[in-house]
Each structure stands twice: as C-alpha cells, then as structure tokens.
Write an enzyme that holds these catalytic residues in place. Structure first.
Site, PDB file in Angstrom:
ATOM      1  CG  ASP A 174      -4.214  -5.833  -3.780  1.00 20.43           C
ATOM      2  OD1 ASP A 174      -5.627  -5.029  -3.251  1.00 20.43           O
ATOM      3  OD2 ASP A 174      -3.338  -6.244  -2.859  1.00 20.43           O
TER       4      ASP A 174
ATOM      5  CG  HIS B 168      -1.893  -0.923   0.925  1.00 22.48           C
ATOM      6  ND1 HIS B 168      -2.457  -2.151   1.719  1.00 22.48           N
ATOM      7  CD2 HIS B 168      -3.401  -0.707   0.869  1.00 22.48           C
ATOM      8  CE1 HIS B 168      -2.708  -2.924   1.684  1.00 22.48           C
ATOM      9  NE2 HIS B 168      -3.443  -2.084   1.219  1.00 22.48           N
TER      10      HIS B 168
END
Length: 533
Positions: A272, A199
C-alpha cells in the site's frame, strides 16, 4: 514509443540491468496532473521506474488517459522494460475513472451474491482498463468487514462472511485476469476488523492464528489457490504473526514467512502507499521502503511526493551497496516483475476497444445495482410510494477515508426518483440537523443518508423526523450500518453506494417498478436490544 520484445529472456534482461535500474523496477510512483510532470519523466527515463499509479487527479477523459499512458510508456528507454500502470478501480467511491463506468461497491456484489456476475464485472472492468493502457487493477478487496466501526473498508468489502468474500473476490479477480489485467487482492493479511484507518494511524490486530485462518486469511488463501497474480500488503500490525507491532508491509514474518512460504504465493507483492501515516509516522516513508524490500515486497508504492520517491530509490540502492540487502534479493523481485510484464503484455494501449468496453461496464453495473439493492424493512407498509408528492432530504457523508473520492452528487437521488415517476415536492440538500417541526406535515419523506453512524447531523435529522410523527423512508447510500443510528425507522433500504445505477435501482424499488432481491451481507447492530439484526 519504445518497443518491447515479449520474447526477450528474463534472465538476460536482469543481467543487462544496472543495480540502479533493477532497484528502479521495484518502485511505483504517482504524480500530479493530467499530463506527465518533469519529475515523473525523470523517474521513468533516468531511474528506470517500474510502474506508475493513476489517481483521479490524473484522469480527465478516456482519450486523455490513453494518451497519458502512451506518453509515459514512451519515456521508457528503448532497452528497458515497459511500465506497469496501476489504478484503484474497485467500484463505489473508490474508483478513479469518474465518467460513469464504475461498478457498484463490493458490498453491493455481496448483496447480489452471484459469483458469475462478479466474474462478468471483472471482465468488463478489465476490458476498459486494457483499452486505457492500464495493466493492474488494485482490486478486489479481500478484507472481511466484520467490524461496523471500520472507517476505511466498509462497503469496499464483499461482506462479513469469509466464504462469501473468498468466492466473490476470487470470481472478480478471475474476470480481471481473463481480460488481460493483473488483479491485486488487498489488504493482506486483512484490514476488515479494524476501527482505525491506516491512512491516519497504525491499527493493531492481535487475533490468534486460529481466528486469522478462519476469517482474515480465508479469502486470500482462496484467491492464491485460484491463481491471483498480485497481493497488496496492509499497514496493520499483526503481533501474533510478526512477533512485534510493526506494520505487516515491513514484517518479514508476514510477507516472506506467511504469504510466500506458508501460503505459497509466487506472484507480485505490492505495498500500500508508503506515505500513509501508519508508515510515515512510524519508521518513516524512506526507511519503510527499505524495510518493505527486506520483508519481501516486490512493488513499493510511493504515491505522492517526488522528493520521497527519489530518496526511497536511493535508500534501497545504498542498502544493497552497503550489504544490508543482497543484490540477489533485488533480482528475485525484478524476475517476478519482468515475468508479469511479459505475461500481461504491459505497455500496450488498445484504443479502439474503449467504447465497447465502457458499455459493457455500464450494463453490468446496472445489473449489479438492481440485484444488490436491499429492502431491510418496511414495517409501516410505506412502499410502494403513492402518487402524492414527497419531500426528499439528501446527505453526503463526505470522504469517509482518504482512499475515497470526493464527488458532488447533491440532488442525485431526488433526480432518480423523478425519473422513476415520483413527484418531488421539495428536495433539501443539507448538512445541518433538521428539527422535527421543519418537516412538511403529512408529506411522505425520503431521507438519503451516507455514513450516518459517523455523521451525527444525519442521524439527528432522521430521529427528529420520526419523533415528529413523519413517515420516514431512509435510503442508506453507503454503509448499511446507518440503521443502528436510528433503529426506530420502519422503512429502510440500502444500496451500499451512491453510483447512478444504485440510486436508480433504489428509486425503482421505492415506486414498485421492481422488487428488492438483495440480502444484507453484514449484520447491523441493534443498539436498542444489545443484539444484532
């Protein structure tokens, strides 16, 4: 609401769709709020969006979520394929449905080590999701967590043993799919041995192919062989596979070469979120979406920003019109998407089933928590607790990763102990380091930690209590690795998550209502000896 005929021939549908509509089917978008935004309505109705993803920001109550699913599906044009509705309902702190039906974390399943129980949990979760109009669970996590410093996987993994992860992950996926929900194993080819959160940055794993086959790929291979219908890629670089340091999601050698051609996976490949920094700070979200299609991904997830969602769809259309991507390449993904939508009857919301499904989830969660709670050591013989009052200190490690939910459960463990019959003389919820002289003299002390290994004030508090001569009982309610931060603690219990069933199970063990049967599915480093526990 639009009606969709499952018997419609897939090839006929593909031939009837415009290029714009076919590209729209490749995208999954998120949005803000508990009712649809104008932007998500436009994407579904005009851009023929293939799917949506729910986050906790979209969830208020079961009735509200059922209505949201119905409303979104109603935006689909009458001649269009229904939406695939997705959610991350892994369990533990990665669970978007926050009304108490979430399962314990995957690592609690690893501690219980019962594939049949994992299948039952998958069936229960699948039943609840179907009743809410959700078609895809972005679970199970098939990463092998063999790095104690991993900031993003941790207890989301079933453990460090590839065989155990393979067996339990496949069992959970089988349960989901038997309940009519697509299981999506993640994060291919593996995010378990990283010390960087994708992330926030790009992790790089340079293990050779022999190691990848023995560890990282083993759970994915098992799940694929067992018939899992979706796999999510990771934004981690695997230079020994891709021949460069591009993230796996946009690496053709990983997605098409390894996953499709070598492992023989024929289902849906999800990305993702393409707004994660490992992509956004590299090639950029929009260009990354084009490269993900080139690599072989079918479902491109852009979770947050409407301008990026529209720009990414436009960029893929432009890539086809310019000849960079062939339309036949788009058709291959659309074919898989349409087949999955028909196979799983996407677009249905079975309202009447929610109450029963929710109770099934709660019952399974209690069983998993009771069988997973693990007494790692009680060298001082502090258990079971006596009738005398105790002091409880509680910590919350906060959001360990952007994938996790932030939930205020301060005082929850003291409350669970009270229910179990313990007299709590004082319950202190603190984010500050506690000096040793602050401890109540002669009073048994229970400290609930959460990711203490990466939260210095928690570790310092425990060490100060031990140094002051306090009999400290530590209950780790997230990563079991907390013990490495205070190896002098003589009584240590871990639950692998802070869900209410797990806290209740830990309280029962502390007072002797039940014994601990869970076994550590990971190795805790011992900094005092250089060896592992």
């Amino acid at each position: 609401m639009a009606t969709h005929t499952p018997s419609t021939d897939v090839e006929s549908t593909i031939s009837s769709l415009s290029l714009d509509a076919k590209v729209g089917q490749l995208f999954i978008a998120g949005f803000d709020g508990t009712t649809p935004t104008a932007e998500i309505e436009e994407l579904v109705a005009e851009r023929r969006l293939g799917g949506v993803i729910y986050f906790s920001r979209n969830v208020e109550s079961p009735n509200q979520l059922q209505e949201l699913s119905r409303t979104l599906q109603a935006f689909v044009p009458d001649d269009g394929p229904p939406l695939l509705v997705s959610v991350d309902q892994e369990g533990g702190r990665v669970a978007r449905l926050s009304w108490g039906t979430e399962q314990p974390s995957a690592m609690a399943f690893g501690a219980a080590d019962d594939p049949e129980l994992a299948t039952q949990a998958g069936e229960a979760v699948g039943g609840e999701l179907r009743s809410l109009g959700i078609d895809v669970n972005l679970a199970p996590v098939l990463d092998v967590n063999n790095n104690p410093d991993n900031p993003v996987i941790g207890v989301r993994s079933f453990g460090e043993n590839p065989g155990r992860v393979a067996e339990l992950g496949t069992a959970f996926a089988d349960g989901l799919q038997s309940a009519g929900v697509v299981a999506c194993g993640k994060h291919f080819p593996g995010h378990g041995d990283t010390a960087v959160d994708s992330h926030r940055d790009l992790p790089i794993l340079d293990h050779d192919r022999d190691r990848l086959d023995r560890v990282e790929l083993r759970p994915f291979r098992r799940a694929i062989d067992a018939g899992i219908d979706a796999i999510m890629t990771t934004h981690v670089a695997f230079p020994t596979v891709a021949d460069d340091e591009r993230p796996a999601t946009i690496a053709p050698r990983v997605v098409t070469g390894l996953l499709r051609e070598e492992l023989g996976f024929e289902g849906l490949v999800f990305t993702d979120c393409m707004e994660m920094d490992a992509i956004a700070d590299g090639v950029g979200t929009v260009e990354g979406c084009v490269q993900a299609v080139e690599a072989g991904c079918d479902q491109i997830c852009v979770s947050h920003t409407p301008t990026k969602q529209r720009a990414a769809i436009d960029a893929v259309v432009d890539a086809v019109e310019s000849g960079r991507i062939s339309e036949s390449r788009i058709d291959r993904s659309v074919r898989r998407i349409l087949r999955a939508k028909r196979m799983y009857d996407a677009g249905t919301v079975e309202v009447a089933q929610w109450d029963d499904a929710a109770e099934d989830c709660r019952a399974i969660a209690r069983t998993v928590a009771e069988r997973g709670v693990t007494l790692v050591r009680d060298d001082a013989g502090n258990l079971p607790l006596s009738d005398e009052p105790i002091t409880v200190y509680e910590f919350d490690g906060g959001r360990g990763s952007l994938a996790e939910e932030v939930r205020d459960d301060g005082g929850a463990f003291a409350a669970a102990l009270s229910v179990a019959g313990v007299t709590v003389d004082a319950s202190v919820i603190t984010g500050e380091t506690l000096a040793s002289e602050s401890a109540a003299a002669g009073c048994p002390t229970v400290v609930r930690t959460s990711n203490a290994a990466s939260n210095p004030e928690q570790a310092a508090t425990v060490r100060n209590l031990v140094a002051g001569g306090t009999d400290v009982i530590v209950v780790a309610t997230s990563n079991p690795y907390d013990l490495a931060a205070f190896p002098g603690v003589e009584t240590y219990l871990t639950t692998y998550d802070g869900t209410p069933p797990s806290l209740a199970a830990a309280a029962d063990v502390l007072v002797g209502i039940r014994s601990s049967t869970g076994r550590l599915p990971v190795t805790i480093p011992d900094p005092t000896s250089g060896d592992n526990q």
